[in-house]
Scaffold this active site. Structure first.
Site, PDB file in Angstrom:
ATOM      1  N   ARG A   9       0.981  30.048  -4.894  1.00 34.92           N
ATOM      2  CA  ARG A   9       0.434  31.385  -5.135  1.00 34.92           C
ATOM      3  C   ARG A   9       1.539  32.405  -5.347  1.00 34.92           C
ATOM      4  NH1 ARG A   9      -3.584  32.046  -1.127  1.00 34.92           N
ATOM      5  NH2 ARG A   9      -4.980  31.355  -2.764  1.00 34.92           N
ATOM      6  N   TYR A  10       2.593  32.324  -4.580  1.00 39.10           N
ATOM      7  CA  TYR A  10       3.699  33.271  -4.668  1.00 39.10           C
ATOM      8  C   TYR A  10       4.808  32.695  -5.542  1.00 39.10           C
ATOM      9  CZ  TYR A  10       1.299  35.268  -0.628  1.00 39.10           C
ATOM     10  OH  TYR A  10       0.356  35.808   0.215  1.00 39.10           O
TER      11      TYR A  10
ATOM     12  N   ARG B 261       7.571  30.242  -3.333  1.00 38.02           N
ATOM     13  CA  ARG B 261       7.214  29.434  -2.180  1.00 38.02           C
ATOM     14  C   ARG B 261       5.837  28.805  -2.374  1.00 38.02           C
ATOM     15  NH1 ARG B 261       7.228  34.694  -1.749  1.00 38.02           N
ATOM     16  NH2 ARG B 261       5.654  35.897  -0.604  1.00 38.02           N
TER      17      ARG B 261
ATOM     18  N   CYS C  99      -6.438  17.914  13.010  1.00 35.72           N
ATOM     19  CA  CYS C  99      -5.838  18.809  14.000  1.00 35.72           C
ATOM     20  C   CYS C  99      -5.994  18.205  15.390  1.00 35.72           C
ATOM     21  CB  CYS C  99      -6.524  20.183  13.977  1.00 35.72           C
ATOM     22  SG  CYS C  99      -6.242  21.140  12.475  1.00 35.72           S
TER      23      CYS C  99
ATOM     24  N   CYS D 170     -10.351  24.969  15.611  1.00 40.69           N
ATOM     25  CA  CYS D 170     -10.713  26.363  15.803  1.00 40.69           C
ATOM     26  C   CYS D 170     -12.023  26.638  15.067  1.00 40.69           C
ATOM     27  CB  CYS D 170      -9.623  27.281  15.252  1.00 40.69           C
ATOM     28  SG  CYS D 170      -7.958  26.929  15.866  1.00 40.69           S
TER      29      CYS D 170
ATOM     30  N   CYS E 256     -11.888  28.335  11.433  1.00 40.31           N
ATOM     31  CA  CYS E 256     -10.896  27.691  10.556  1.00 40.31           C
ATOM     32  C   CYS E 256     -11.058  28.103   9.096  1.00 40.31           C
ATOM     33  CB  CYS E 256     -11.009  26.180  10.683  1.00 40.31           C
ATOM     34  SG  CYS E 256      -9.857  25.284   9.607  1.00 40.31           S
TER      35      CYS E 256
ATOM     36  N   ARG F 217      -9.806  26.600   6.562  1.00 38.46           N
ATOM     37  CA  ARG F 217      -9.949  25.427   5.682  1.00 38.46           C
ATOM     38  C   ARG F 217     -11.009  24.452   6.191  1.00 38.46           C
ATOM     39  NH1 ARG F 217      -4.055  25.687   6.103  1.00 38.46           N
ATOM     40  NH2 ARG F 217      -3.464  27.214   4.531  1.00 38.46           N
TER      41      ARG F 217
ATOM     42  N   ASP G 115     -10.904  35.670   7.956  1.00 37.35           N
ATOM     43  CA  ASP G 115     -11.278  35.401   6.569  1.00 37.35           C
ATOM     44  C   ASP G 115     -12.795  35.342   6.383  1.00 37.35           C
ATOM     45  OD1 ASP G 115      -8.647  35.261   5.640  1.00 37.35           O
ATOM     46  OD2 ASP G 115      -8.467  33.156   6.210  1.00 37.35           O
TER      47      ASP G 115
ATOM     48  N   ASP H 121      -5.741  38.634   4.172  1.00 33.80           N
ATOM     49  CA  ASP H 121      -5.486  37.613   3.154  1.00 33.80           C
ATOM     50  C   ASP H 121      -6.575  37.793   2.099  1.00 33.80           C
ATOM     51  OD1 ASP H 121      -4.094  35.577   1.995  1.00 33.80           O
ATOM     52  OD2 ASP H 121      -4.151  34.273   3.749  1.00 33.80           O
TER      53      ASP H 121
ATOM     54  N   LYS I 189      -1.491  37.764   0.870  1.00 32.59           N
ATOM     55  CA  LYS I 189      -1.532  38.626   2.053  1.00 32.59           C
ATOM     56  C   LYS I 189      -1.231  40.077   1.674  1.00 32.59           C
ATOM     57  CE  LYS I 189       0.105  34.719   4.745  1.00 32.59           C
ATOM     58  NZ  LYS I 189       0.256  33.873   3.523  1.00 32.59           N
TER      59      LYS I 189
END
Length: 494
Positions: free
Chosen positions: A104-105, A108, A117, A121, A124, A126, A285, A322, A329
């Site tokens: 995206r950037y 990076r 995981c 969470c 989450c 994703r 999100d 985000d 971000k």
């Protein structure tokens, strides 16, 4: 439930993973479940539940508002849709040139290496793939990711995430790290992980010795509430810090868990005591399952207002949204710049103290040009954005289809056929005419960005001919002040 578990097993990360709790019956043995928690645990289409015994031991069994409990025990309302909800709210899959690699950037990438995981969470980002073994990444997909990085020299920073990279088999993680370190243009490797929080037993001396081979290596952990910072986590963080790994923390702003100035202040103070720099505080999100965790953005601004000036600057995270749809971000903060006028800026501090800062009237932004020309110039094709406007490399950023929309299906005629009438005049035109500056390239480097033309471009030092980056028609910040004192800049003569 675990009173009879020997210490050697309890402190074994493999035992912890093998004995995770995920069913109603198991959790009912350690928690007095509320009806809505029972609804969440028995829902057919719930996001995956798995909780390590260690993290489960931090839950208050009698408090349904326990901040640890709220993060990992599903509620029935988790399945309720909300305005703006999306499956992939950050458009990560849309921005993936190969499976699992998000570029995206400009310099990076995000490299997703697993969907698994240690615990899951409830908010989450994703959840569309995380927790699903069938969605895991194959060795062939790892090779596609690595091949893309080898042939994309603009990438200097790779962030490993998932899922959680530290749940990978040690040999596989070692292979990925060594493969990345073998790519010459990759300068930095980062790991985003919650394993030290969910599974501090994983951070062994042997594991840290493996990581230290791949410096410079950075790590961001994920702690949301001070209750998560235990002696076990502190020992794990100490091992990582002593292995030379700079540590940061990313938190998510969660309603009823940490949306309080006092809680956030206690959290960041405990983090810095453990040599962890608060990095980001994320707005929750727009992802399925997260609706009941969301706060207003104004609450996040209030929290930063309550931290800035009230505690050490290095203890204050950057609050970000985000951007839904994949914009990356966006930092959001209180407004400290109140007003400005030629030569003066009006500012306020955290106490409400208002002051003025006198700007220099003789500032020459071209003084740095001889050093700037020696600095590394990095190409960012298609992503130069607003800085290209400030540096005079472009004159506008236009929404997609802007020109076509405003043609209104009209005809070309004598009044609209000459594009030169919409090109801006700059004093650089005079310098070009005198052959004192190079002619700018007409190729835009940003999609939707109008390039500067030969008669509308900066001089060769990245500043416009007015003596300031895209500031206007004079030599000082676009305010009508310049060393000549006449409101206009004089062209140089040969």
């Amino acid at each position: 439930m675990w009173a009879d578990v020997p210490d050697d097993k309890w402190n074994d990360w493999r035992w912890q993973l093998a004995h995770r709790l995920n069913s109603l019956d198991e959790l009912a043995q350690i928690i007095h479940l509320m009806p809505e928690e029972i609804d969440g645990l028995t829902a057919d289409d719930k996001f995956r539940v798995d909780i390590t015994p260690y993290f489960a031991s931090l839950i208050d069994p009698d408090d349904p508002h326990c901040p640890v409990r709220r993060q990992v025990i599903p509620l029935g309302r988790e399945l309720q849709a909300f305005e703006g909800m999306m499956e992939d709210s950050l458009a990560e899959d849309k921005h993936s040139p190969v499976p699992g690699l998000v570029h995206r950037y400009p310099d990076r990438v995000l490299m997703l290496v697993t969907t698994q995981c240690a615990s899951y969470c409830r908010y989450c980002t994703r959840s569309r793939i995380v927790g699903n073994p069938g969605a895991n990444f194959s060795k062939a997909e790892f090779e596609l990711q690595l091949d893309y990085l080898r042939r994309t020299p603009q990438v200097r920073d790779v962030l490993l995430s998932g899922g959680d990279p530290l749940t990978l088999a040690p040999k596989l993680l070692d292979y990925i790290l060594s493969s990345l370190r073998a790519i010459e243009h990759i300068e930095i490797i980062r790991i985003g992980t919650r394993v030290p929080v969910f599974l501090p037993q994983r951070i062994t001396d042997e594991f840290c010795d493996m990581l230290r081979q791949y410096h410079p290596l950075w790590m961001n952990i994920h702690v949301n509430h001070p209750k998560e910072i235990t002696p076990e986590l502190s020992r794990a963080l100490d091992k990582l810090a002593c292995a030379g790994i700079p540590l940061g923390n990313q938190s998510v702003l969660l309603a009823g868990i940490n949306d309080s100035v006092n809680i956030q202040r206690e959290l960041v103070h405990k983090l810095v005591k453990n040599r962890v720099r608060p990095y980001y505080l994320y707005q929750c999100d727009l992802v399925k399952g997260a609706g009941h965790f969301r706060t207003t953005v104004s609450k996040g601004i209030e929290i930063i207002e309550g931290l800035r000036g009230h505690t050490s600057g290095y203890a204050i995270p950057t609050y970000v949204v985000d951007a839904p749809g994949g914009g990356g971000k966006i930092p959001v903060m209180p407004q400290y710049l109140i007003s400005q006028a030629p030569g003066k800026v009006v500012l306020r501090n955290y106490e409400g103290y208002i002051t003025t800062y006198d700007e220099p009237m003789d500032y020459d932004p071209t003084m740095i040009d001889h050093l700037d020309r020696q600095a590394v110039q990095r190409d960012e094709p298609g992503q130069s954005g607003v800085i290209a406007l400030l540096e005079g490399r472009a004159s506008t950023i236009k929404p997609e289809g802007f020109d076509e929309t405003h043609r209104r299906n009209g005809i070309q005629h004598r009044l609209n056929m000459n594009d030169d009438k919409w090109q801006r005049f700059h004093m650089g035109d005079v310098l070009d005419a005198l052959n004192l500056t190079p002619v700018a390239d007409d190729t835009p480097d940003v999609v939707g960005l109008t390039p500067v033309r030969a008669n509308d471009h900066p001089n060769g030092n990245g500043h416009n001919g007015n003596g300031h980056k895209g500031s206007g028609s004079n030599g000082h910040n676009g305010h009508g002040q310049n060393p000549n004192g006449n409101g206009r800049s004089k062209p140089r003569t040969p």
